[in-house]
Design a protein around this motif. Structure first.
Motif, PDB file in Angstrom:
ATOM      1  N   ARG A 196      86.636  -8.823 -43.384  1.00 22.10           N
ATOM      2  CA  ARG A 196      87.816  -8.599 -44.205  1.00 22.10           C
ATOM      3  C   ARG A 196      87.592  -9.047 -45.660  1.00 22.10           C
ATOM      4  NH1 ARG A 196      92.858 -10.229 -40.172  1.00 22.10           N
ATOM      5  NH2 ARG A 196      92.160  -8.926 -38.409  1.00 22.10           N
ATOM      6  N   GLU A 197      86.286  -9.258 -46.032  1.00 16.97           N
ATOM      7  CA  GLU A 197      85.956  -9.500 -47.429  1.00 16.97           C
ATOM      8  C   GLU A 197      85.361  -8.213 -47.991  1.00 16.97           C
ATOM      9  OE1 GLU A 197      83.296 -12.744 -47.804  1.00 16.97           O
ATOM     10  OE2 GLU A 197      84.771 -14.270 -47.142  1.00 16.97           O
ATOM     11  N   GLN A 198      85.555  -8.059 -49.291  1.00 15.18           N
ATOM     12  CA  GLN A 198      84.995  -6.871 -49.923  1.00 15.18           C
ATOM     13  C   GLN A 198      83.466  -7.041 -50.048  1.00 15.18           C
ATOM     14  OE1 GLN A 198      86.118  -5.816 -54.056  1.00 15.18           O
ATOM     15  NE2 GLN A 198      87.005  -3.966 -53.113  1.00 15.18           N
ATOM     16  N   VAL A 199      82.748  -5.941 -49.839  1.00 15.40           N
ATOM     17  CA  VAL A 199      81.282  -5.995 -49.910  1.00 15.40           C
ATOM     18  C   VAL A 199      80.854  -6.412 -51.312  1.00 15.40           C
ATOM     19  CG1 VAL A 199      80.909  -4.347 -48.049  1.00 15.40           C
ATOM     20  CG2 VAL A 199      81.211  -3.525 -50.395  1.00 15.40           C
ATOM     21  N   SER A 200      79.653  -7.047 -51.421  1.00 18.75           N
ATOM     22  CA  SER A 200      79.180  -7.598 -52.696  1.00 18.75           C
ATOM     23  C   SER A 200      78.463  -6.564 -53.542  1.00 18.75           C
ATOM     24  CB  SER A 200      78.231  -8.783 -52.430  1.00 18.75           C
ATOM     25  OG  SER A 200      77.141  -8.370 -51.628  1.00 18.75           O
ATOM     26  N   THR A 201      78.167  -5.405 -53.018  1.00 20.73           N
ATOM     27  CA  THR A 201      77.462  -4.379 -53.782  1.00 20.73           C
ATOM     28  C   THR A 201      78.384  -3.198 -54.013  1.00 20.73           C
ATOM     29  OG1 THR A 201      76.582  -3.429 -51.739  1.00 20.73           O
ATOM     30  CG2 THR A 201      75.191  -5.058 -52.869  1.00 20.73           C
ATOM     31  N   GLU A 202      77.957  -2.304 -54.902  1.00 15.44           N
ATOM     32  CA  GLU A 202      78.775  -1.150 -55.287  1.00 15.44           C
ATOM     33  C   GLU A 202      78.994  -0.233 -54.080  1.00 15.44           C
ATOM     34  OE1 GLU A 202      81.201   1.003 -57.295  1.00 15.44           O
ATOM     35  OE2 GLU A 202      80.248  -0.716 -58.254  1.00 15.44           O
ATOM     36  N   PHE A 203      80.292   0.169 -53.862  1.00 14.35           N
ATOM     37  CA  PHE A 203      80.610   1.011 -52.708  1.00 14.35           C
ATOM     38  C   PHE A 203      81.427   2.241 -53.098  1.00 14.35           C
ATOM     39  CE2 PHE A 203      84.082  -1.929 -53.345  1.00 14.35           C
ATOM     40  CZ  PHE A 203      85.221  -1.173 -53.180  1.00 14.35           C
ATOM     41  N   ARG A 204      81.944   2.311 -54.319  1.00 14.53           N
ATOM     42  CA  ARG A 204      82.842   3.396 -54.696  1.00 14.53           C
ATOM     43  C   ARG A 204      82.166   4.775 -54.637  1.00 14.53           C
ATOM     44  NH1 ARG A 204      84.037  -0.961 -57.709  1.00 14.53           N
ATOM     45  NH2 ARG A 204      86.193  -1.746 -57.652  1.00 14.53           N
ATOM     46  N   PRO A 205      80.900   4.943 -55.129  1.00 16.43           N
ATOM     47  CA  PRO A 205      80.281   6.276 -55.017  1.00 16.43           C
ATOM     48  C   PRO A 205      80.203   6.760 -53.573  1.00 16.43           C
ATOM     49  CG  PRO A 205      79.054   4.920 -56.556  1.00 16.43           C
ATOM     50  CD  PRO A 205      80.049   4.007 -55.888  1.00 16.43           C
ATOM     51  N   VAL A 206      80.055   5.835 -52.628  1.00 19.83           N
ATOM     52  CA  VAL A 206      79.956   6.238 -51.219  1.00 19.83           C
ATOM     53  C   VAL A 206      81.306   6.730 -50.737  1.00 19.83           C
ATOM     54  CG1 VAL A 206      79.304   5.503 -48.906  1.00 19.83           C
ATOM     55  CG2 VAL A 206      78.128   4.546 -50.903  1.00 19.83           C
ATOM     56  N   LEU A 207      82.388   6.034 -51.115  1.00 20.87           N
ATOM     57  CA  LEU A 207      83.735   6.447 -50.699  1.00 20.87           C
ATOM     58  C   LEU A 207      84.161   7.737 -51.370  1.00 20.87           C
ATOM     59  CD1 LEU A 207      85.518   2.967 -50.611  1.00 20.87           C
ATOM     60  CD2 LEU A 207      84.642   4.322 -48.709  1.00 20.87           C
ATOM     61  N   GLU A 208      83.401   8.138 -52.401  1.00 23.72           N
ATOM     62  CA  GLU A 208      83.652   9.443 -53.002  1.00 23.72           C
ATOM     63  C   GLU A 208      82.921  10.559 -52.252  1.00 23.72           C
ATOM     64  OE1 GLU A 208      82.471   9.080 -57.013  1.00 23.72           O
ATOM     65  OE2 GLU A 208      84.113   7.723 -57.604  1.00 23.72           O
TER      66      GLU A 208
END
Length: 549
Positions: free
Chosen positions: A113-125
């Motif tokens: 329930r913690e946000q990941v420490s690396t970039e994840f937005r391009p994947v959710l796109e």
């Protein structure tokens, strides 16, 4: 400080080149190996992430968690599924998140329930991302794949799979060890090849350095093209490796370099000397065409090793011709000295008779002097020759023959209507033939007969002796080896005078080899253009001349 030898510098340069090339290729191979391992790790992570992200159970659980429905149940399902896959694949981690990047599955429960420490937005796109990143579990090769809603297909989360750096490069050490071993072997082979090359170089160049070779070539060109003698160098195998322009001209067989000493085109006397290999510094003289050549053959050695031989050719034709002509001049000088002395004595006798009042006796003495000449030579039938030069020349030759116990006579067929206009060549040829005949005649009872005839402006002569004759198969015009003698001497005169007459358009030949009792060899000669063009009979000129046709 003395600089290293050239071959040592070449050896060091070779080793340096081998070392640099080996290092470059080792580095390239290592880099390729690392890239290969990285690529394998990234491909494995992407394949696992795709498999997990397309699992229907995972898709439903992530979609439900993203809608806010019972996240605890979703976490339980996803953690179990991620744990099983990570254990079976050896992955460092398998993390599953919802649409906000909050962890639904993680190896460390405290990180849920913690946000990941690396970039994840391009994947959710909707994009797949493969990269090397450093997160809470350290640096790893990771692949991130979107998890799509089972109903609409929109990204509702992501799956991140990573392999630890240490795990990816675990086999690199072994591969680098093999690479280092191969590089070391290549260096050893290169060093061995360089040593072999060095030895071969030293043997091929006889230990000479490049600057020495350059100086040697320069000196060779200067010497070979700066001397009047011919130079021929022969290697151990009997092949001519070097010949200057003078040698090519003297031997007259075209290009010499590259010919074997057994080549039939080479003059045989020269070939025999070349084949001897310069043993003990052999010297010889040969007749090649119209030239008399003096050959000096010597072996070439370095550090006790025989490398071949060098032959120096000197053209002695002009010297020998001059020697022959000087002999004839010397003969005539002696004849004139004898004549002058004898004539002075006879004039003194005539003056004495006149002083004593014996005029008739003085007159008779002068008539005899006019009829017989100033000197009483032991030349039989000398009256048949009117030319003063030939008469004096043959007279002196008869004196020399008499000293050897040989009688010289003029043949009864002798007939000359003109006087000599080129006495040098005539005396050279005639003198040589007479000298040979006198040597061949038996001392004490021997005789030599010379017959002189005229054909136009040509002098035709024969010389006969009482010697044993010329044996069958003996070529008197070929040079006969005379070891230890100087160039001027037996075996050279006949070849020389024949070449002399041939250059004038005439010849010298053997008419009869002889051998019968009291009859030796008969040698003939024709010397063109040595007699005057106008004939004379009884002291009067006859237009056009006359003579034997």
């Amino acid at each position: 400080m003395r600089s290293p030898r050239f071959i040592t510098r070449v050896l060091l340069l070779q080793l340096l080149v081998v070392a640099v090339v080996t290092a470059v290729f080792t580095g390239i191979l290592s880099w390729v190996t690392v890239q290969h391992l990285r690529g394998e790790a990234e491909a494995s992570a992407l394949a696992i992430a795709r498999a997990v992200a397309t699992d229907p159970e995972v898709r439903r659980a992530v979609a439900g968690a993203s809608d806010g429905a019972a996240p605890e149940v979703a976490e339980e399902v996803l953690r179990g599924r991620a744990g099983d896959v990570a254990e079976s694949t050896g992955a460092l981690f398998i993390v599953i998140t919802d649409a906000e990047g909050l962890r639904l599955a993680h190896p460390d429960p405290e990180r849920l329930r913690e946000q990941v420490s690396t970039e994840f937005r391009p994947v959710l796109e909707g994009r797949e991302v493969v990269a090397w990143e450093t997160g809470t579990l350290g640096e790893s090769a990771r692949a991130k794949v979107p998890v799509r809603d089972p109903e609409g297909g929109e990204p509702v989360g992501m799956v991140s799979v990573g392999f630890a750096r240490s795990g990816v490069y675990a086999s690199l050490r072994g591969q680098l060890a093999w690479t280092a071993g191969a590089a070391t072997l290549a260096l050893l082979i290169g060093a061995l090849a360089a040593l072999v090359f060095r030895g071969r170089w030293e043997r091929s160049t006889l230990g000479l350095q490049p600057e020495e070779l350059v100086a040697l070539v320069q000196n060779q060109e200067a010497v070979l093209n700066g001397v009047a003698e011919g130079v021929v160098a022969v290697d151990e195998a009997g092949t001519i490796r070097l010949a200057n322009d003078v040698a090519v001209e003297l031997l007259g067989v075209g290009e010499l370099q590259g010919r074997a000493v057994t080549d039939p085109a080479l003059p045989q006397p020269v070939a025999r000397l070349l084949r001897s290999g310069g043993q003990q510094g052999r010297r010889d003289h040969v007749v090649v065409g119209d030239r008399v050549l003096y050959l000096d053959c010597r072996p070439v050695q370095r550090d006790g090793r025989v490398l071949g031989s060098v032959v120096v050719l000197r053209d002695r034709t002009d010297i020998l011709e001059l020697t022959e002509r000087l002999d004839s001049v010397r003969t005539m000088t002696s004849a004139l000295r004898v004549q002058r002395h004898e004539f002075a004595n006879r004039i003194h006798v005539a003056a004495g008779l006149l002083d004593a009042g014996q005029v008739e006796e003085a007159r008779e003495f002068l008539r005899t002097l006019e009829r017989r000449g100033a000197v009483d030579y032991p030349l039989v039938d000398a009256d048949l020759i009117d030319d003063p030069f030939l008469r004096s020349f043959l007279g002196l030759k008869s004196l020399e023959a008499a000293e050897r116990g040989v009688r010289m006579q003029v043949g009864g067929d002798t007939l000359l209507l003109d006087e000599l206009r080129d006495p040098e060549d005539a005396a050279t040829v005639l003198g040589n033939l007479l000298d040979n005949a006198v040597r061949a005649a038996a001392p004490g009872s021997g005789w030599v007969e010379v017959t002189l005839l005229q054909s136009g402006g040509d002098l035709v002569l024969t010389v006969t002796d009482s010697g044993p004759g010329i044996g069958e198969g003996v070529d008197v015009f070929a040079r006969r080896p005379q070891e230890g003698r100087a160039v001027h001497g037996h075996g050279i005169g006949l070849p020389l005078v024949r070449e002399l007459t041939r250059r004038r358009g005439g010849d010298v030949w053997v008419i009869d080899r002889g051998g019968s009792p009291g009859q030796g060899a008969v040698v003939g000669a024709r010397i063109p253009g040595v007699l005057g063009e106008g004939g004379r009979v009884g002291g009067e000129s006859v237009p056009g001349g006359g003579g034997v046709r």
